[in-house]
Design a protein around this motif. Sequence first.
Motif, PDB file in Angstrom:
ATOM      1  N   ARG A  59       4.490   8.839   5.324  1.00 52.78           N
ATOM      2  CA  ARG A  59       4.074   7.963   6.320  1.00 52.78           C
ATOM      3  C   ARG A  59       5.162   6.969   6.406  1.00 52.78           C
ATOM      4  O   ARG A  59       6.110   6.803   5.535  1.00 52.78           O
ATOM      5  N   ARG A  60       5.216   6.199   7.709  1.00 56.56           N
ATOM      6  CA  ARG A  60       6.602   5.099   7.878  1.00 56.56           C
ATOM      7  C   ARG A  60       5.937   3.840   8.364  1.00 56.56           C
ATOM      8  O   ARG A  60       4.952   3.998   9.144  1.00 56.56           O
ATOM      9  N   ASP A  61       6.288   2.905   7.932  1.00 57.08           N
ATOM     10  CA  ASP A  61       5.907   1.527   8.383  1.00 57.08           C
ATOM     11  C   ASP A  61       7.309   0.838   8.375  1.00 57.08           C
ATOM     12  O   ASP A  61       8.119   0.996   8.344  1.00 57.08           O
ATOM     13  N   HIS A  66       7.459   6.434   3.379  1.00 59.93           N
ATOM     14  CA  HIS A  66       6.468   6.550   2.070  1.00 59.93           C
ATOM     15  C   HIS A  66       6.153   7.919   1.722  1.00 59.93           C
ATOM     16  O   HIS A  66       5.348   8.405   2.769  1.00 59.93           O
ATOM     17  N   ARG A  68       3.934  10.489  -0.651  1.00 57.79           N
ATOM     18  CA  ARG A  68       2.670  10.589  -1.726  1.00 57.79           C
ATOM     19  C   ARG A  68       3.235  11.703  -2.540  1.00 57.79           C
ATOM     20  O   ARG A  68       3.340  12.833  -2.182  1.00 57.79           O
ATOM     21  N   ARG A  73       1.317   8.633  -7.369  1.00 61.55           N
ATOM     22  CA  ARG A  73       2.072   7.708  -6.950  1.00 61.55           C
ATOM     23  C   ARG A  73       2.654   7.658  -5.561  1.00 61.55           C
ATOM     24  O   ARG A  73       2.663   8.777  -5.165  1.00 61.55           O
ATOM     25  N   THR A  74       3.452   6.755  -5.266  1.00 65.35           N
ATOM     26  CA  THR A  74       4.025   6.737  -3.883  1.00 65.35           C
ATOM     27  C   THR A  74       5.448   6.515  -4.094  1.00 65.35           C
ATOM     28  O   THR A  74       5.854   5.552  -4.747  1.00 65.35           O
ATOM     29  N   LYS A  75       6.529   7.087  -3.410  1.00 64.08           N
ATOM     30  CA  LYS A  75       7.927   7.235  -3.600  1.00 64.08           C
ATOM     31  C   LYS A  75       8.191   6.448  -2.037  1.00 64.08           C
ATOM     32  O   LYS A  75       7.857   7.017  -1.136  1.00 64.08           O
ATOM     33  N   SER A  76       8.860   5.223  -2.195  1.00 71.61           N
ATOM     34  CA  SER A  76       9.169   4.600  -1.024  1.00 71.61           C
ATOM     35  C   SER A  76      10.778   4.642  -0.715  1.00 71.61           C
ATOM     36  O   SER A  76      11.559   4.712  -1.731  1.00 71.61           O
TER      37      SER A  76
END
Length: 220
Positions: A59-61, A66, A68, A73-76
């Motif tokens: 996903r992107r913000d 980002h 999953r 965990r999440t890798k940004s």
Amino acid sequence: MRRSFIPAAWLLVSIRFLVAQEPIPVATGQPLCKTILNTSDCAHAIEARQIPLSHGRARRDRLGLHLRLTNGRTKSVVDDTASAQPSGFFYLGVCSALGYYVLSAQYDEGSAVHLVNARTGWSVEIANLPTVSADRRRFVTLSLGHERYDPERVQVWLVQGDTLRKEWSLVPEYDDPHDVRWLSSRSFEFAHSRFEPTIAIVVDTAAIDNTGQWATRLGP
């Protein structure tokens, strides 16, 4: 016998990750980029298609991209707009043979591929999309003229657990290696231009011997 317990959430993430989403190459001639003239806009168009199809893995913000991980965990991955060589990262898909997220790294001059381990978040930059051997122990990547400059036009990478190590590289006299194909787990072939004694496209073979040394049949 003691049975191991796998949390339902972990199992769900693992199952979803197994759904293949092979990376789309950043190439202005391919259908998604038919009317696009530069690789950065092409990578952006690919990401716009791939993120909605990622089953929530990417996903992107406004803060960045980002990813999953299967460890929960999440890798940004954040674009670098402040350095002397600003870069942007775009989601291309998942290399299921390696278990890595595949991102396009776009620079002011040239581009590269950024691999992110889907379990740990460990990452490394390579020249181009990987061509993985059948046993999944190695992959080849070829660097072409329109990508970020690297004189090592042919590279072999070795899979070592959750990381990757460059095992061999070739700095050839030509700059257009293409059409790589694994012949076995220890050899592959690729095409490139030849200018002497006549101009032609030739096919070379690279292989590793019993001492662990790589060499090509035609040489550099």
